[in-house]
Design a protein around this motif. Structure first.
Motif, PDB file in Angstrom:
ATOM      1  N   ASN A   1       0.881  -2.608   6.690  1.00 14.81           N
ATOM      2  CA  ASN A   1       1.547  -3.736   6.039  1.00 14.81           C
ATOM      3  C   ASN A   1       0.964  -4.014   4.664  1.00 14.81           C
ATOM      4  N   LEU A   2      -0.349  -3.778   4.483  1.00 10.95           N
ATOM      5  CA  LEU A   2      -0.957  -3.938   3.167  1.00 10.95           C
ATOM      6  C   LEU A   2      -0.476  -2.834   2.222  1.00 10.95           C
ATOM      7  N   LYS A   3      -0.323  -1.633   2.735  1.00 13.75           N
ATOM      8  CA  LYS A   3       0.234  -0.542   1.932  1.00 13.75           C
ATOM      9  C   LYS A   3       1.622  -0.917   1.427  1.00 13.75           C
TER      10      LYS A   3
ATOM     11  N   ARG B   1      -4.090 -11.391   0.450  1.00 20.22           N
ATOM     12  CA  ARG B   1      -3.217 -12.151  -0.460  1.00 20.22           C
ATOM     13  C   ARG B   1      -2.032 -11.316  -0.970  1.00 20.22           C
ATOM     14  N   PHE B   2      -2.129  -9.985  -0.905  1.00 20.48           N
ATOM     15  CA  PHE B   2      -1.016  -9.148  -1.358  1.00 20.48           C
ATOM     16  C   PHE B   2       0.197  -9.252  -0.439  1.00 20.48           C
TER      17      PHE B   2
ATOM     18  N   ILE C   1       1.403  -3.654  -1.332  1.00 15.25           N
ATOM     19  CA  ILE C   1       0.957  -3.128  -2.630  1.00 15.25           C
ATOM     20  C   ILE C   1       2.081  -2.335  -3.289  1.00 15.25           C
ATOM     21  N   ASN C   2       2.787  -1.559  -2.491  1.00 21.95           N
ATOM     22  CA  ASN C   2       3.920  -0.797  -3.025  1.00 21.95           C
ATOM     23  C   ASN C   2       4.996  -1.741  -3.567  1.00 21.95           C
ATOM     24  N   ARG C   3       5.249  -2.841  -2.861  1.00 20.75           N
ATOM     25  CA  ARG C   3       6.272  -3.801  -3.279  1.00 20.75           C
ATOM     26  C   ARG C   3       5.900  -4.473  -4.596  1.00 20.75           C
TER      27      ARG C   3
ATOM     28  N   VAL D   1      -5.339   4.852  -4.594  1.00 19.37           N
ATOM     29  CA  VAL D   1      -5.515   3.540  -3.971  1.00 19.37           C
ATOM     30  C   VAL D   1      -5.426   3.731  -2.462  1.00 19.37           C
ATOM     31  N   ILE D   2      -6.297   3.040  -1.749  1.00 17.51           N
ATOM     32  CA  ILE D   2      -6.342   3.101  -0.288  1.00 17.51           C
ATOM     33  C   ILE D   2      -6.090   1.695   0.247  1.00 17.51           C
TER      34      ILE D   2
END
Length: 377
Positions: free
Chosen positions: A168-170, A138-139, A173-175, A162-163
């Protein structure tokens, strides 16, 4: 190192996929010599009996503690803050019992943000480093739903690391939260391993996943129907259950594929592994993934893969072990299916399994997790 893992739960015969990622990682970390204790708060809405309070069981030498009080669908009615307060209170009761029976952990390791957030109070109170690993797709949405935004914000402002399980998930989450996660890919259970396989003249395709729209099984069934007149020597087993079953059954009937496409429902890991070992090709037609454990399980059994080009799938799929097609592109999927039917003998199943073990085995992934934990200590 003593690791307290916060999980969704533990797999059961009724819900064989519930907590399966966590169980695999817990056993991998324990195999490295770490002490692992697993805690979970069950807030599912289910029409089955569950004992109220804390339950405890030992599976493969690992202690599992679970608390059930009330389904989250009820506490959600009173708002996000109240829902989180109820779940955190349950988790804190488990922590007190674990501290009494096992002592103070070195690390609290949460699986998914909605579990990691439960460890924030224990992290502060007992000064234990808190690490979260994120799997949730969902992120990748441009805008998060209010509950996810609330719980994830409460989580990520307190974690020491955080892992993410994919690049693309990294990035996502950064965004959303302006933090820079580590990347550690998923692993697979010990049930999945190579066994010699002989082609019997019919290509046995297999796919696993919840029967949901996002998993793309409708795309796969349509593609197979389109090539059936040209390449009829195949069948397909789909392992999984979900609310999209009626639509898939209707599609199968529409294309008159009832004798060729089989919806098998839920299966446990041992049953899935046996089917992968007996199948000729695994297919992931998903409309979106971060990093598919199902693909790793197939590769670990030596099964070549056809997959949509989603998430970090290119990390594990190459010309030696499978084929990719653009997400949602039925003609391209038809092309890959026909190629696989004509070139099954080109794939070295033993080499596929060996490569997967070398890059994604539980020992490899557990070492990467351990290194992150050790730096915090």
């Amino acid at each position: 190192m003593y690791i307290l893992m916060i999980a969704r739960g533990v797999p059961t015969p009724q819900a064989p996929q519930w907590g399966c990622f966590e169980k695999d990682q817990a056993e991998a970390l324990a195999a490295m010599g770490h002490k692992v204790v697993v805690a979970s708060v069950d807030s599912r809405f289910m029409l089955t009996f569950r004992p109220i309070g804390i339950t405890h069981q030992i599976i493969n030498g690992i202690d599992y503690y679970n608390s059930f009080l009330v389904p989250g669908a009820i506490t959600d009615l009173f708002g996000n803050a109240f829902n989180l307060r109820v779940k955190t209170a349950q988790f804190n009761r488990i922590v007190k019992r674990i501290l009494k029976e096992h002592g103070k952990p070195d690390i609290i390791f949460g699986q998914f943000f909605f579990n990691t957030v439960l460890g924030v109070e224990a992290h502060k109170k007992y000064h234990i480093p808190l690490v979260g690993i994120e799997h949730a797709g969902r992120f990748n949405d441009d805008v998060l739903d209010p509950k996810t935004q609330y719980e994830a914000t409460q989580t990520y402002q307190h974690t020491d690391a955080v892992i993410a399980v994919s690049s693309n998930l990294k990035s996502a989450i950064n965004r959303h939260f302006s933090i820079d996660p580590h990347i550690v890919y998923n692993t697979f259970g010990k049930e999945f391993s190579y066994k010699p396989h002989t082609f019997d003249g019919t290509c046995h395709f297999v796919s696993t996943g919840s029967l949901l729209y996002d998993k793309g099984f409708d795309l796969l069934i349509t593609a197979l129907a389109n090539i059936n007149s040209l390449s009829p020597d195949w069948d397909l087993n789909i392992i999984g259950e979900g609310k999209y079953r009626p639509q898939l059954e209707e599609l199968i009937a529409q294309y008159q594929l009832q004798t060729k496409v089989h919806l098998l429902g839920k299966r446990n890991k041992t049953e899935i592994a046996a089917m992968l070992q007996a199948s000729d090709c695994f297919i992931l037609p998903s409309r979106g993934e971060n990093f598919s454990v199902a693909v790793l399980e197939a590769l670990a059994c030596g099964c070549p893969v056809i997959s949509s080009d989603c998430g970090d799938i290119k990390v594990c799929i190459n010309e030696s072990n499978g084929l990719l097609f653009p997400v949602g592109d039925i003609p391209a999927l038809e092309n890959r299916l026909q190629y696989m039917l004509a070139h099954l003998g080109d794939y070295d199943r033993q080499a596929i399994a060996d490569d997967c073990q070398a890059r994604f085995s539980s020992a490899v992934i557990a070492k990467q997790l351990s290194d992150i934990f050790a730096k915090l200590l």
